[in-house]
Scaffold this motif. Structure first.
Motif, PDB file in Angstrom:
ATOM      1  N   ILE A 104      57.034  30.941 -18.761  1.00  0.00           N
ATOM      2  CA  ILE A 104      56.431  29.699 -18.267  1.00  0.00           C
ATOM      3  C   ILE A 104      56.643  29.584 -16.756  1.00  0.00           C
ATOM      4  O   ILE A 104      57.750  29.815 -16.255  1.00  0.00           O
ATOM      5  CB  ILE A 104      57.049  28.463 -18.949  1.00  0.00           C
ATOM      6  CG1 ILE A 104      57.134  28.650 -20.469  1.00  0.00           C
ATOM      7  CG2 ILE A 104      56.250  27.209 -18.614  1.00  0.00           C
ATOM      8  CD1 ILE A 104      58.002  27.625 -21.155  1.00  0.00           C
ATOM      9  N   HIS A 105      55.591  29.198 -16.043  1.00  0.00           N
ATOM     10  CA  HIS A 105      55.672  28.874 -14.625  1.00  0.00           C
ATOM     11  C   HIS A 105      55.554  27.359 -14.483  1.00  0.00           C
ATOM     12  O   HIS A 105      54.607  26.745 -14.993  1.00  0.00           O
ATOM     13  CB  HIS A 105      54.545  29.554 -13.853  1.00  0.00           C
ATOM     14  CG  HIS A 105      54.606  29.330 -12.379  1.00  0.00           C
ATOM     15  ND1 HIS A 105      55.657  29.748 -11.595  1.00  0.00           N
ATOM     16  CD2 HIS A 105      53.724  28.712 -11.520  1.00  0.00           C
ATOM     17  CE1 HIS A 105      55.432  29.414 -10.331  1.00  0.00           C
ATOM     18  NE2 HIS A 105      54.266  28.787 -10.259  1.00  0.00           N
ATOM     19  N   PHE A 106      56.529  26.749 -13.811  1.00  0.00           N
ATOM     20  CA  PHE A 106      56.556  25.304 -13.602  1.00  0.00           C
ATOM     21  C   PHE A 106      56.254  24.999 -12.134  1.00  0.00           C
ATOM     22  O   PHE A 106      56.746  25.689 -11.232  1.00  0.00           O
ATOM     23  CB  PHE A 106      57.924  24.723 -13.954  1.00  0.00           C
ATOM     24  CG  PHE A 106      58.266  24.760 -15.418  1.00  0.00           C
ATOM     25  CD1 PHE A 106      57.987  23.680 -16.236  1.00  0.00           C
ATOM     26  CD2 PHE A 106      58.863  25.882 -15.983  1.00  0.00           C
ATOM     27  CE1 PHE A 106      58.308  23.696 -17.582  1.00  0.00           C
ATOM     28  CE2 PHE A 106      59.192  25.918 -17.327  1.00  0.00           C
ATOM     29  CZ  PHE A 106      58.906  24.825 -18.131  1.00  0.00           C
ATOM     30  N   ILE A 107      55.478  23.928 -11.925  1.00  0.00           N
ATOM     31  CA  ILE A 107      55.143  23.466 -10.576  1.00  0.00           C
ATOM     32  C   ILE A 107      55.454  21.975 -10.493  1.00  0.00           C
ATOM     33  O   ILE A 107      54.962  21.183 -11.309  1.00  0.00           O
ATOM     34  CB  ILE A 107      53.657  23.694 -10.253  1.00  0.00           C
ATOM     35  CG1 ILE A 107      53.308  25.176 -10.336  1.00  0.00           C
ATOM     36  CG2 ILE A 107      53.307  23.125  -8.880  1.00  0.00           C
ATOM     37  CD1 ILE A 107      51.814  25.447 -10.300  1.00  0.00           C
ATOM     38  N   CYS A 108      56.268  21.574  -9.513  1.00  0.00           N
ATOM     39  CA  CYS A 108      56.564  20.156  -9.272  1.00  0.00           C
ATOM     40  C   CYS A 108      55.937  19.752  -7.937  1.00  0.00           C
ATOM     41  O   CYS A 108      56.277  20.314  -6.885  1.00  0.00           O
ATOM     42  CB  CYS A 108      58.066  19.918  -9.238  1.00  0.00           C
ATOM     43  SG  CYS A 108      58.511  18.207  -8.869  1.00  0.00           S
ATOM     44  N   ASN A 135      51.709  34.974 -12.656  1.00  0.00           N
ATOM     45  CA  ASN A 135      51.172  35.750 -13.775  1.00  0.00           C
ATOM     46  C   ASN A 135      51.837  35.400 -15.100  1.00  0.00           C
ATOM     47  O   ASN A 135      51.767  36.172 -16.058  1.00  0.00           O
ATOM     48  CB  ASN A 135      51.321  37.253 -13.503  1.00  0.00           C
ATOM     49  CG  ASN A 135      52.783  37.671 -13.350  1.00  0.00           C
ATOM     50  OD1 ASN A 135      53.689  36.845 -13.465  1.00  0.00           O
ATOM     51  ND2 ASN A 135      52.996  38.950 -13.085  1.00  0.00           N
ATOM     52  N   ARG A 136      52.518  34.241 -15.149  1.00  0.00           N
ATOM     53  CA  ARG A 136      53.181  33.846 -16.393  1.00  0.00           C
ATOM     54  C   ARG A 136      52.139  33.455 -17.443  1.00  0.00           C
ATOM     55  O   ARG A 136      51.026  33.023 -17.129  1.00  0.00           O
ATOM     56  CB  ARG A 136      54.135  32.678 -16.139  1.00  0.00           C
ATOM     57  CG  ARG A 136      55.340  33.031 -15.297  1.00  0.00           C
ATOM     58  CD  ARG A 136      56.240  34.053 -15.978  1.00  0.00           C
ATOM     59  NE  ARG A 136      57.403  34.386 -15.176  1.00  0.00           N
ATOM     60  CZ  ARG A 136      57.453  35.378 -14.286  1.00  0.00           C
ATOM     61  NH1 ARG A 136      56.380  36.119 -14.091  1.00  0.00           N
ATOM     62  NH2 ARG A 136      58.547  35.615 -13.603  1.00  0.00           N
ATOM     63  N   GLU A 137      52.550  33.561 -18.697  1.00  0.00           N
ATOM     64  CA  GLU A 137      51.647  33.273 -19.804  1.00  0.00           C
ATOM     65  C   GLU A 137      51.240  31.800 -19.826  1.00  0.00           C
ATOM     66  O   GLU A 137      50.098  31.461 -20.165  1.00  0.00           O
ATOM     67  CB  GLU A 137      52.336  33.653 -21.123  1.00  0.00           C
ATOM     68  CG  GLU A 137      51.443  33.649 -22.342  1.00  0.00           C
ATOM     69  CD  GLU A 137      52.095  34.337 -23.521  1.00  0.00           C
ATOM     70  OE1 GLU A 137      51.402  34.559 -24.536  1.00  0.00           O
ATOM     71  OE2 GLU A 137      53.305  34.662 -23.446  1.00  0.00           O
ATOM     72  N   TRP A 138      52.177  30.921 -19.476  1.00  0.00           N
ATOM     73  CA  TRP A 138      51.928  29.476 -19.487  1.00  0.00           C
ATOM     74  C   TRP A 138      52.211  28.900 -18.105  1.00  0.00           C
ATOM     75  O   TRP A 138      53.122  29.351 -17.403  1.00  0.00           O
ATOM     76  CB  TRP A 138      52.824  28.775 -20.505  1.00  0.00           C
ATOM     77  CG  TRP A 138      52.549  29.146 -21.922  1.00  0.00           C
ATOM     78  CD1 TRP A 138      53.183  30.119 -22.660  1.00  0.00           C
ATOM     79  CD2 TRP A 138      51.570  28.564 -22.785  1.00  0.00           C
ATOM     80  NE1 TRP A 138      52.646  30.170 -23.923  1.00  0.00           N
ATOM     81  CE2 TRP A 138      51.656  29.229 -24.037  1.00  0.00           C
ATOM     82  CE3 TRP A 138      50.619  27.563 -22.623  1.00  0.00           C
ATOM     83  CZ2 TRP A 138      50.838  28.912 -25.112  1.00  0.00           C
ATOM     84  CZ3 TRP A 138      49.802  27.236 -23.691  1.00  0.00           C
ATOM     85  CH2 TRP A 138      49.918  27.905 -24.924  1.00  0.00           C
ATOM     86  N   THR A 139      51.459  27.847 -17.740  1.00  0.00           N
ATOM     87  CA  THR A 139      51.691  27.128 -16.491  1.00  0.00           C
ATOM     88  C   THR A 139      51.721  25.628 -16.776  1.00  0.00           C
ATOM     89  O   THR A 139      50.775  25.081 -17.364  1.00  0.00           O
ATOM     90  CB  THR A 139      50.594  27.429 -15.452  1.00  0.00           C
ATOM     91  OG1 THR A 139      50.540  28.836 -15.222  1.00  0.00           O
ATOM     92  CG2 THR A 139      50.873  26.701 -14.142  1.00  0.00           C
ATOM     93  N   PRO A 149      47.184  33.120 -17.054  1.00  0.00           N
ATOM     94  CA  PRO A 149      46.424  32.117 -16.301  1.00  0.00           C
ATOM     95  C   PRO A 149      44.981  32.554 -16.109  1.00  0.00           C
ATOM     96  O   PRO A 149      44.705  33.683 -15.678  1.00  0.00           O
ATOM     97  CB  PRO A 149      47.171  32.025 -14.966  1.00  0.00           C
ATOM     98  CG  PRO A 149      47.928  33.298 -14.852  1.00  0.00           C
ATOM     99  CD  PRO A 149      48.257  33.727 -16.237  1.00  0.00           C
ATOM    100  N   ALA A 150      44.041  31.678 -16.464  1.00  0.00           N
ATOM    101  CA  ALA A 150      42.612  31.961 -16.297  1.00  0.00           C
ATOM    102  C   ALA A 150      41.910  30.684 -15.869  1.00  0.00           C
ATOM    103  O   ALA A 150      42.190  29.593 -16.380  1.00  0.00           O
ATOM    104  CB  ALA A 150      42.011  32.488 -17.587  1.00  0.00           C
ATOM    105  N   SER A 151      41.005  30.796 -14.941  1.00  0.00           N
ATOM    106  CA  SER A 151      40.347  29.622 -14.365  1.00  0.00           C
ATOM    107  C   SER A 151      39.515  28.875 -15.394  1.00  0.00           C
ATOM    108  O   SER A 151      38.773  29.485 -16.174  1.00  0.00           O
ATOM    109  CB  SER A 151      39.447  30.055 -13.196  1.00  0.00           C
ATOM    110  OG  SER A 151      40.192  30.654 -12.163  1.00  0.00           O
ATOM    111  N   HIS A 152      39.666  27.564 -15.372  1.00  0.00           N
ATOM    112  CA  HIS A 152      38.758  26.624 -16.016  1.00  0.00           C
ATOM    113  C   HIS A 152      38.589  26.838 -17.531  1.00  0.00           C
ATOM    114  O   HIS A 152      37.507  26.646 -18.069  1.00  0.00           O
ATOM    115  CB  HIS A 152      37.387  26.649 -15.316  1.00  0.00           C
ATOM    116  CG  HIS A 152      37.466  26.297 -13.865  1.00  0.00           C
ATOM    117  ND1 HIS A 152      37.761  25.020 -13.433  1.00  0.00           N
ATOM    118  CD2 HIS A 152      37.322  27.065 -12.751  1.00  0.00           C
ATOM    119  CE1 HIS A 152      37.782  25.003 -12.106  1.00  0.00           C
ATOM    120  NE2 HIS A 152      37.520  26.243 -11.673  1.00  0.00           N
TER     121      HIS A 152
END
Length: 822
Positions: A412-416, A442-446, A537-540
């Motif tokens: 998982i990639h986390f963004i704050c 490139n993590r599976e989840w964001t 991660p894939a757009s839209h």
């Protein structure tokens, strides 16, 4: 019935490895722990003054564990209401030299007032008038809920070596008072090498965890250097990190750790002052990209420091049970009303101490936090308290500021983001960094989180409120282009959860069907889980947006945003579980009920389910133990194995398997919760057992849960030994003798190579007819006591006369006489 003094001694032995030192004064010895067993008299009678003395006969008093009282949800032993005065006594042992004590301290949590006596001498009175105290004397009003430190060093001469007695009378402000509470800790203090030792006033709390490092922080009331002792064995904290700087705000970075490993720790200084406890541990993050089970707890606008926040907290603690919280997130407005340091103490550090000490907290910045801090540059209370990754220390791209950041955990990639006082323009520093960070991900989840939600019709309106509009117009397109799966926000004091969305950047009235990637409920037992075709991660491909701002209060609103599948004016928190290509989100209300949930899958054209064990608990009984667990869902699950050991880190042996026990076979594939049970008979009373539950898939993959501690005990015989094993086998004379109606029988079992005895104890009449069998099972070495009330197997009273009680332990047998006089 067990004597209080035995229970206290056992507690100290069990916990002494950890040096449990949690008050504001450094301790040399905890004489009486919190939660001890007390004798009490709650009839409303006037006992005068004799009850305070060591020689007073309290054998007919009841007993129970603290907290004692009524009218509060944290009461352990409930007392009857309707009286002004309640009396309490507890015995404890002191093995030191009273002349060497520097300080003697009480920690008391009480309602309304009390007077305490040590070995018959008054040592303190709180919220009570001066002069003579009687059973009708009323106290001033005082609320429980916090332990208060009381220095009774002027009376340390009342402490004696050996047996001691603490007697307490608790008084109400009136006989009709709605609540009463009392719990007391007694400890001695030392100087820690000269001068006043630093007292622990905050923490410890964990920050910025990675697979190989973690930051440990705490606060003391006076400056000192810093030391953290740690290791993978709780009894051997053999690694040390010191910092020589004298400070009240201690911050120690531990490096060189092993990924996905349990560590135990203690904090303090180089003068020997040490604080530790049963929740002083953590598990390092797994290696980057690992597809392991991850549990995340989400709190939004939780900073009210009130009973609503406590209820939300307690509901989650009960829900997660033995499942470790890998990390937790605060969505801003963490301390009302202006984010001051005292408000953070009440709303965060006093509210979540056990979670802070064992799981890393990742916070966002809210508008109420801005009352005592600002972000450009980061300064003030919020940034003083938290250690956040400005330079990519925990994964992700360096942001150059603690105001917004990213980090990785497992897959998982986390963004704050900062939605309050950092420029939110599309080309500003934050959104420019955001775009670059997502390009490197490139993590599976964001998962992204911040305070002001892009979609809400709760107590704030995302159509009109500027910060909410700007986050939707400028940040959301970047996030969706970068393949973000979940966005979490607070601010509106409600729970709102969207459909799977993409491309909705205008006001609520501009939403159309092309912006809803999946208009279903996202539930496997409903319209079906949400599905995204690309593994990473894939757009839209769609994003779910959650407003989770009701962890401290609710504030209503229209709650009718058309992008939302569900909108609730309900207290609660969010739980996110990620495992491989599956994400489960649950909204848990303050009663522990699941009010909303959905599932999302990525990368597979066949939507399956994951195996999720939601609870694992147990209960010991006479000669055995029962284990209970529940799965929330199962995917290709063959069954379960039960492992057992006699030490926490001992050799776990399989005691049952689904291969031979049909009760341990799993349902296989199901989204319906399943409940399982296993009973382990033939255990040794007085011994401690540790259990692990193992789930086994069709392909043989195993996952482990636990360990779980259980201690079988006889219905009749109470263990008396304080850690010392008797040197010889003995059946003691009963006491009293003659007796009416009750008498106590004691017996001792020495050490044996087998580790236990087959014990049987019977009572016979003078003609040799068996009257009653007390014991017939396995017992560990130790001292035991049981009580006979003069009844037979059916519970009927037997007549006066001479009776024989017989003990057989393996091949040895003993017998003695006793006389019942009616």
């Amino acid at each position: 019935m067990k004597r209080s003094s035995w229970k206290i001694t056992l507690f100290f032995i069990a916990c002494s490895w950890a040096g449990i030192n949690l008050a504001k004064t450094a301790r040399a010895d905890v004489l009486l722990p919190r939660g001890a067993e007390w004798k009490y008299e709650a009839s409303g009678a006037n006992l005068g003054s004799a009850w305070r003395e060591t020689g007073y006969d309290d054998s007919d008093w009841l007993s129970g564990d603290a907290m004692l009282g009524f009218g509060e949800n944290y009461i352990v032993t409930t007392l009857p209401s309707g009286h002004i005065t309640y009396y309490f006594r507890v015995a404890f042992n002191f093995n030191g030299d009273p002349n060497e004590i520097e300080t003697l301290m009480l920690l008391a949590d009480y309602d309304d007032g009390f007077v305490a006596y040590l070995n018959g001498q008054e040592v303190t009175r709180q919220e009570m008038p001066s002069g003579n105290i009687t059973s009708t004397t009323t106290a001033s009003s005082h609320e429980s809920g916090d332990f208060e430190e009381i220095d009774i060093s002027d009376y340390k001469h009342a402490l004696v070596q050996g047996d001691n007695l603490l007697a307490v009378e608790v008084h109400q402000s009136s006989a009709g008072s709605s609540d009463l509470a009392i719990d007391i800790e007694l400890f001695t203090g030392t100087g820690g090498g000269g001068g006043n030792p630093p007292g622990l006033t905050r923490g410890p709390y964990l920050q910025m965890g990675t697979p190989t490092s973690i930051v440990v922080r705490w606060r003391t009331d006076s400056p000192s250097d810093s030391r953290v002792r740690y290791g993978t064995d709780p009894t051997a904290l053999n690694q040390v990190v010191d910092k020589s700087e004298l400070t009240k705000e201690h911050e120690v970075l531990l490096t060189g750790l092993s990924p996905q490993t349990w560590y135990y720790y203690a904090i303090g200084n180089t003068n020997g002052i040490t604080y530790s406890g049963s929740d002083y541990y953590f598990r390092t993050a797994p290696p980057d990209g690992t597809r392991q089970k991850t549990r995340i707890w989400i709190l939004g606008d939780s900073g009210t420091a009130n009973n609503d926040a406590r209820a939300v907290r307690d509901a989650y603690y009960a829900f997660t049970d033995t499942t470790h919280t890998n990390l937790w997130v605060m969505l801003g407005d963490n301390a009302y009303s202006s984010g001051t340091d005292p408000q953070y103490q009440a709303a965060v550090f006093d509210m979540y101490p056990t979670m802070l000490s064992k799981s890393v907290l990742w916070p966002a910045f809210g508008n109420h936090d801005a009352g005592s801090a600002s972000s450009n540059p980061p300064e003030g209370v919020f940034y003083d308290i938290f250690t956040l990754p400005a330079s990519g220390e925990a994964g992700g791209l360096s942001s150059g500021t603690e105001a917004y950041y990213s980090f990785d955990y497992a897959n998982i990639h986390f963004i704050c983001l900062n939605s309050h006082d950092i420029p939110r323009s599309a080309t500003g520093p934050m959104n420019t960094w955001l775009q670059q960070d997502l390009q490197n991900n490139n993590r599976e989840w964001t998962i992204a989180f911040w305070h002001h939600p892009p979609y809400s019709k709760g107590s704030h309106n995302s159509d009109t409120e500027g910060r909410m509009v700007e986050m939707r117009e400028n940040s959301v397109p970047i996030l969706e282009n970068g393949g973000t799966d979940l966005v979490l926000s607070g601010h509106s004091h409600s729970y709102e959860r969207s459909f799977l969305l993409d491309g909705h950047y205008g006001t609520s009235g501009t939403l159309n069907n092309s912006m809803i990637k999946d208009g279903g409920d996202g539930r496997e037992d409903g319209d079906g889980a949400y599905f995204k075709a690309t593994p990473g991660p894939a757009s839209h491909e769609g994003t779910v947006y959650v407003v989770a701002g009701s962890s401290g209060k609710t504030s209503g609103g229209q709650l009718n945003h058309p992008a939302m599948y569900v909108s609730l004016n309900t207290l609660g928190s969010v739980v996110v579980d990620v495992y491989r290509n599956r994400m489960d989100l649950t909204f848990l209300d303050d009663n522990g009920d699941r009010q909303d949930y959905f599932t999302m899958f990525k990368g597979s054209t066949t939507v399956g389910i994951a195996t999720v064990v939601s609870t694992f608990a147990g209960e010991a009984f006479d000669g055995g133990a029962t284990l209970n667990w529940q799965t929330r869902s199962e995917n290709r699950l063959a069954g379960f194995e039960i492992l057992r050991a006699t030490e926490l880190n001992g050799n776990y042996q399989m005691v049952a398997s689904y291969v031979t026990n049909p009760a341990l076979k799993a349902a296989g594939n199901t989204s319906v919760p399943q409940t399982y049970h296993f009973t382990d008979n033939g255990l040794v009373n007085g011994a401690v057992y540790w259990y692990k539950l193992v789930s086994v898939s069709y392909s043989g993959e195993k996952n482990y849960y636990g360990p779980l501690r259980l201690a079988p005990a006889s219905v009749f015989a109470n263990a008396l030994n304080n850690g010392e094993i008797p040197s010889r086998m003995e059946l003691h004379s009963n006491y009293p003798n003659p007796f009416n109606p009750n008498t106590t029988i004691r017996f001792d079992l020495p050490a044996t190579s087998a580790g236990f005895y087959e014990v049987r104890m019977d009572v016979y009449d003078i003609r040799g007819s068996r009257v009653k069998t007390f014991l017939n099972g396995k017992f560990a070495p130790g001292s035991y006591a049981l009580e006979w009330d003069g009844t037979n197997e059916r519970g009927n009273p037997v007549p006066s006369g001479i009776y024989i009680y017989s003990l057989r332990a393996n091949d040895q047998q003993f017998a003695k006489r006793m006389i019942l006089v009616r």
